[in-house]
Write an enzyme that holds these catalytic residues in place. Structure first.
Site, PDB file in Angstrom:
ATOM      1  CE  LYS A  52      -3.759  -2.466   2.188  1.00 49.12           C
ATOM      2  NZ  LYS A  52      -4.553  -2.763   3.594  1.00 49.12           N
ATOM      3  CD  GLN A  96      -3.269  -4.744   6.512  1.00 47.31           C
ATOM      4  OE1 GLN A  96      -3.101  -3.739   5.730  1.00 47.31           O
ATOM      5  NE2 GLN A  96      -3.952  -5.691   6.302  1.00 47.31           N
ATOM      6  CG  ASP A 119      -9.280  -0.074   5.213  1.00 49.98           C
ATOM      7  OD1 ASP A 119      -8.876  -0.444   3.747  1.00 49.98           O
ATOM      8  OD2 ASP A 119      -8.445  -0.351   6.084  1.00 49.98           O
TER       9      ASP A 119
END
Ligand code: NAD
Length: 293
Positions: A52, A96, A119
């Site tokens: 990412k 994460q 997200d």
């Protein structure tokens, strides 16, 4: 059979993001900024976050990686998120997953500002998605929609079968495919671990999205001739002959299913790359809202 190539489709999405970013930078604006938090040193999580960060650089974004040991206490982590929420130079925040057991994922997700929730996991964004309101779409289902768009896969009036009902993949995927969107308007069947007649249902799917985390679960006898197959699964399967000691396997038995499919995503090289494209799109959207362009 069309190979739905994540490398090709994500490169196209990233190129358009880069062009837009270049124009903003040329006009004297600051770069979009994604802050990623990584707790512990889980191998797969390390790989995802590194990718990412690298992809942010490729499109001209700024990124920050904030690391904590796996024994970090929940309060410290939440305070870090609050600090990032208040930092006007940060547009997107991602934590994460998975997190160590002593930390509540729900609390972490709810602490991220919905305006920086790139997200798309915050309940406010999930609720907006259900109602068809502008929101951050979870990166993996968003990436799949971008893949369908890139290859112009017709979805209107089709029967889509989604296997898996998680908040990050299956459930939002089922909502998007059933929504009144250019690559939506499907009739959707959402299957999960308590679906008794899954094979029969799967066989009816014009589009099958497999997101359950069981390598090779979808077999040729479960798919109809000419179906579009989207394989979301990523499982590390031990393999002594592989350099790293494991191979990445999808939820679809690729070779046998590809022989029947009209189009199929490979693993690796399919949905995973599109997930990053979705994340970058969300970060650009957060940035534009933040600077008012
Ligand atoms: P999850 O474990 O949260 O959810 C799995 C879902 O599958 C559950 O809803 C469960 O009901 C269902 N399921 C499990 N076994 C089943 C069975 N035998 N029959 C029918 N349904 C069954 O997983 P998740 O986070 O949604 O991830 C699913 C897979 O996708 C994993 O392999 C994960 O690594 C992968 N993933 C890939 C990406 C990507 O970018 N490609 C992103 C997220 C997740």
């Amino acid at each position: 059979m069309i190979l739905l190539d994540g490398k090709v489709a994500s490169a196209a999405v990233k190129e358009s993001i880069k062009q837009e970013t270049d124009v903003l930078l040329a006009n004297g604006k600051r770069a979009p900024h994604l802050a990623a938090i990584l707790v512990g040193n889980n191998g797969a999580s390390e790989t995802y976050v590194a990718s990412k960060v690298k992809n942010c650089e490729e499109v001209g974004f700024q990124s920050s990686l904030i690391r904590f040991d796996s024994d970090v206490d929940e309060e410290t982590l939440l305070n870090q998120i609050i600090q990032l929420n208040n930092d006007t130079s940060v547009d997107g925040i991602l934590v994460q997953l998975p997190l160590p057991k002593h930390i509540s994922e729900a609390k972490v997700i709810e602490t991220i500002s919905p305006n920086k929730d790139v997200d798309g996991f915050h309940p406010i964004n999930a609720g907006k998605l259900v109602q068809g309101l502008p929101s951050f779409i979870p990166a993996t289902p968003y990436g799949i929609m971008l893949m369908l768009e890139h290859y112009n896969i017709q979805t209107k009036g089709k029967h889509a079968v989604v296997i898996g009902r998680s908040n990050i993949v299956g459930r939002p995927m089922s909502i998007l495919l059933s929504s009144n969107l250019p690559y939506g308007n499907c009739t959707v069947t959402l299957c999960h671990s308590h679906t008794p007649n899954l094979n029969e249902l799967c066989l009816q799917g014009d589009i099958v999205v497999a997101a359950l985390g069981r390598p090779g679960f979808v077999k040729a006898e479960m798919v109809k001739e000419g179906a579009v197959i989207i394989d979301v699964g990523i499982t590390r399967v031990t393999d002594e002959t592989a350099k790293k000691g494991f191979r990445i396997k999808g939820d679809v038995a690729f070779d046998e299913v590809a022989a029947k499919a009209a189009a199929i995503t490979p693993v690796p090289g399919g949905v995973g790359l599109m997930t990053i494209a979705g994340l970058l799109k969300n970060t650009l959207q957060a940035y534009k809202a933040s600077i008012g362009v």
